[in-house]
Enzyme design. Structure first.
Site, short mmCIF file in Angstrom:
data_model
loop_
_atom_site.label_atom_id
_atom_site.label_comp_id
_atom_site.label_asym_id
_atom_site.label_seq_id
_atom_site.Cartn_x
_atom_site.Cartn_y
_atom_site.Cartn_z
N GLU A 1 -1.49 -8.87 3.88
CA GLU A 1 -1.42 -9.37 5.26
C GLU A 1 -2.80 -9.49 5.90
O GLU A 1 -2.99 -10.28 6.83
CB GLU A 1 -0.52 -8.46 6.10
CG GLU A 1 -1.14 -7.19 6.63
CD GLU A 1 -1.40 -6.12 5.57
OE1 GLU A 1 -2.09 -5.12 5.88
OE2 GLU A 1 -0.91 -6.26 4.43
N CYS B 1 0.84 -1.20 0.00
CA CYS B 1 0.00 0.00 0.00
C CYS B 1 0.87 1.25 0.00
O CYS B 1 1.49 1.58 -1.00
CB CYS B 1 -0.98 -0.03 1.17
SG CYS B 1 -2.33 1.17 0.99
N HIS C 1 -3.61 -4.93 0.56
CA HIS C 1 -3.04 -5.36 1.85
C HIS C 1 -3.10 -6.88 1.97
O HIS C 1 -4.03 -7.44 2.57
CB HIS C 1 -3.81 -4.72 3.01
CG HIS C 1 -3.40 -3.31 3.31
ND1 HIS C 1 -2.45 -2.99 4.26
CD2 HIS C 1 -3.79 -2.14 2.75
CE1 HIS C 1 -2.29 -1.67 4.28
NE2 HIS C 1 -3.09 -1.13 3.37
#
Length: 253
Positions: free
Chosen positions: A202, A100, A200
């Site tokens: 994660e 990001c 994102h």
């Protein structure tokens, strides 16, 4: 088995836990680094760098003033810290993963520019929906390149939590993933040492298999750096010091 040491750069307002868990799940040993770390204090034995999400990159980094329509959430100390970390990584040939904001930082570092507020620049307002972080906001299309090989598909679903976006591409970088409204969503260097994604991974690592693949690729590149460092230095790697613990380096602004 030794694991590569990964320097995770975050902001003071970041929740670093999802990144830490993703790094560990992929086989890395994380060190969490906060804004203010001086260049001469960067741990010398790191094998990879992840630039996490967070505040916007200050527009003066790419020669612009603030857009009145854009949120003014910036962290100039973090900008400076991460510029130093990229300098360090390039000198040592250490792989970098930008997520990001981190993707945007990489683009600007190499001379590119950003849209300060994509929703006011002709793109559909799907890049920051009022949804949980794991919400799959839109699809992205991967063109031939390293990211396509990593992700394992031409089209994938991703989450989206950003105001800024890549405008002009930095020197030496390739745009190999785009959203269905035409915004650049993924960048890479020709040698694959530098990877950046706008979403994102994660936050969706248990929801989308391509997310874990991305972290595994990065950790494997970091392992290669670790092995090369050991060969040329003839000194045992120190990752055993970090295993089973998460080291934070909190530097006050």
């Amino acid at each position: 088995m030794e694991c590569p040491i990964i320097a995770l750069s975050v902001g003071f307002s970041n929740n670093s836990q999802p990144y830490v868990e993703a790094i560990i799940k992929a086989g890395g040993c994380p060190i969490v680094i906060y804004p203010g770390l001086q260049r001469n204090s960067i741990p010398p034995n790191i094998d990879g760098i992840i630039l996490a999400g967070g505040e916007s990159v200050h527009p003066n980094r790419y020669g612009e003033d603030f857009d009145p329509n854009a949120p003014k959430s910036v962290d100039v100390i973090r900008d400076s810290t991460e510029w130093g970390m990229i300098d360090f990584a390039l000198k040592k040939k250490i792989p970098i993963l930008g997520i990001c904001r981190g993707c945007q930082v990489l683009n600007v570092y190499f001379g590119g520019s950003l849209y300060q507020n994509v929703s006011s620049c002709g793109f559909r307002d799907i890049h920051r929906p009022s949804k949980p972080r794991h919400y799959l906001a839109h699809k992205v299309m991967a063109k031939p390149g390293k990211l396509k090989n990593i992700l394992g598909s031409n089209v994938i679903d991703v989450n989206s939590i950003h105001d800024q976006g890549i405008k002009t591409l930095g020197m030496g970088l390739q745009s190999t993933v785009i959203s269905d409204d035409g915004l650049c969503e993924g960048i890479e260097s020709k040698d694959g040492l530098i990877i950046g994604v706008q979403w994102h991974p994660e936050a969706i690592i248990d929801k989308q298999p391509h997310s874990l693949k991305l972290f595994q690729y990065f950790i494997n590149r970091s392992k290669w750096h670790m092995k090369q460092s050991n060969i040329f230095s003839n000194v045992p790697h120190e990752s055993s010091f970090y295993r089973n613990s998460i080291i934070s380096i909190p530097i006050a602004p």
